[in-house]
Design a protein around this motif. Structure first.
Motif: not given
Ligand code: HEC
Length: 133
Positions: A29-48
Motif C-alpha cells: 500500500g501507498n499511504a499518500v495515495k491512500g489518503k486520497a482514497v480515504f475521501a470516500r470514507c470521510a463522508v462517514c468517518h472522522r480520522i483526527d
C-alpha cells in the motif's frame, strides 16, 4: 500448431501465473495515495483522534484494534460480536464487502473493489494512530 499459436499459449499461461501471484500476495500500500482514497470514507468517518461526530466510528488508531471497540460509538450488535482484529487481511476483506464479512453491519458503504485502493487506504489508516481504545 504454428509458432505464433505456441507463443500465444505460453504468454497466456504466464499471465495466469502472474494473476494467481497477485491474488495470493496483496499489493503493497501507498499511504499518500491512500489518503486520497480515504475521501470516500470521510463522508462517514472522522480520522483526527480529537474530532468528534460522523455516521461511523472515528478511525484513528483502528489498525491493530479489535472491531467494535471505539469508546463512545454505538456499533451494530453484529460488529460488536464480530471478534475481528483489524489488520491488512481483515480490513481488506471488510472493505471489499462489508456486509459479506460482517452480516448485519450498519456500514452501508460502496465496496472498495480495487485491491490496490484497499491496500493504499489501509496503509493510510496505519499512519493514523491515537484515539480511544
Ligand atoms: C456510508 C457511511 C460509511 C462509509 C462511506 C464508510 N463507512 Fe466505515 N463504517 C460506517 C459505519 C456506520 C460503521 C459501524 C459499523 C457497525 O457498527 O456495524 C463503520 C465501521 C467501519 C470500520 C470498523 C471500525 C471499528 O471500530 O471496528 C472500519 C475499519 C471502517 N468502517 C472503515 C471504512 C473505510 C476505510 C471506508 C472507506 C473506504 C469506510 N469505512 C466507508 C460507515 C461508513
Amino acid at each position: 500448431m504454428n509458432r505464433n499459436v505456441i507463443w500465444g499459449l505460453i504468454g497466456g499461461a504466464t499471465a495466469i501465473v502472474a494473476g494467481a501471484a497477485a491474488l495470493a500476495a496483496p499489493p503493497p500500500g501507498n499511504a499518500v495515495k491512500g489518503k486520497a482514497v480515504f475521501a470516500r470514507c470521510a463522508v462517514c468517518h472522522r480520522i483526527d483522534p480529537v474530532v468528534a461526530g460522523g455516521i461511523g466510528p472515528n478511525l484513528a488508531g483502528v489498525y491493530g484494534r479489535p472491531a467494535g471497540q471505539r469508546a463512545g460509538y454505538a456499533y451494530s450488535p453484529a460488529m460488536r460480536a464480530a471478534h475481528i482484529k483489524w489488520d491488512e487481511a481483515t480490513l481488506s476483506r471488510f472493505l471489499a464487502g462489508p456486509g459479506k464479512m460482517v452480516p448485519g453491519t450498519k456500514m452501508m458503504a460502496t465496496p472498495v473493489t480495487d485491491a490496490q485502493d484497499r491496500a493504499d487506504v489501509i496503509a493510510f489508516l496505519k499512519t493514523v494512530g491515537g484515539g480511544a481504545k
